[in-house]
Design an enzyme around this catalytic site. Sequence first.
Site, short mmCIF file in Angstrom:
data_model
loop_
_atom_site.label_atom_id
_atom_site.label_comp_id
_atom_site.label_asym_id
_atom_site.label_seq_id
_atom_site.Cartn_x
_atom_site.Cartn_y
_atom_site.Cartn_z
CG ASP A 8 -1.83 -1.14 1.37
OD1 ASP A 8 -1.34 -2.28 1.30
OD2 ASP A 8 -3.03 -0.92 1.57
CG ASN A 40 -4.17 3.64 2.09
OD1 ASN A 40 -3.78 2.51 2.34
ND2 ASN A 40 -5.36 4.07 2.45
CG ASN A 67 -10.60 0.05 3.10
OD1 ASN A 67 -9.48 -0.38 2.80
ND2 ASN A 67 -10.79 0.88 4.10
CG HIS A 68 -9.54 4.25 2.25
ND1 HIS A 68 -10.59 4.76 2.97
CD2 HIS A 68 -8.63 3.80 3.16
CE1 HIS A 68 -10.34 4.63 4.27
NE2 HIS A 68 -9.17 4.04 4.41
CG HIS A 149 -7.31 -3.82 0.52
ND1 HIS A 149 -6.04 -3.32 0.40
CD2 HIS A 149 -7.98 -2.93 1.28
CE1 HIS A 149 -5.95 -2.18 1.04
NE2 HIS A 149 -7.12 -1.91 1.61
CG HIS A 174 -6.79 -3.31 4.95
ND1 HIS A 174 -7.27 -2.04 4.67
CD2 HIS A 174 -7.36 -3.66 6.13
CE1 HIS A 174 -8.11 -1.67 5.63
NE2 HIS A 174 -8.17 -2.62 6.53
#
Length: 258
Positions: A8, A40, A67-68, A149, A174
Amino acid sequence: MKVLLVGDVVGAVGRKMVADHVLRIKKEEKIDLVVCNGENSAHGKGITKKIYAQLLNNGVDVITMGNHTFSKKNLEEVIDEMDQMVRPANMLPLEFGKGCRVVEVNQKKVAITNLIGEVFMVNCTESPFDTMEKILNEIDADIHIVDLHAEATSEKIAFTYEFAQRCSIIVGTHTHVQTADERIVDDHCAAITDLGMCGPYHSVIGRDVDEVLRRFKNKEHTRFTIAEGKGIFCGCIVEIDDDTNKAVSIKRVQMKEQ
């Protein structure tokens, strides 16, 4: 075939670490494909079209998310133009972007799939196990690479055992902390529970230490400001046998900025 998988990317420090290392590693290790998690990369949450292009210019071939993915409000408008990116195939909203892409590398069809875990995560539409079964049945590829993730190490490890005979690489992302369990599973699949992160080393998974401490100790509502300072680069290099499409080696990569 040699594949570099990058953990990430967190904020500006993470992007700098990608810029400092990916092209060099690609040349020195004779890497054929670079897969990097970019969820991220824009101030710690999400990605922008500009940062997407920056990561590609710095040697990344395919960007996975998490998730983002949709944290930046206009991404839904441009994501279909970002054809070297995959978003979790089992996460809402489903109508934007792709959860699996097939690229050609050394005359091989390589499918890169992005999934989100079901445990302790939100907006998950169905189990990553069920989604992966569908993808394996629908996608014609010589080699399957998966970025799961997910929060729970147990979910990532169980997923690896389930699909090790049908995938060549399964990596977790993640949690931003690189695990020391890199291995070849069932003499076929290279795996690691978490690749780690590219971001500020003196941090709490990329966030400012003092701010996170205030949140834990004083119950303050904080912004999770991205930390500054020197960076760390984390990932793995996997070699796949060209005749069998099986992974034959996996090596962790971790470099701290001096």
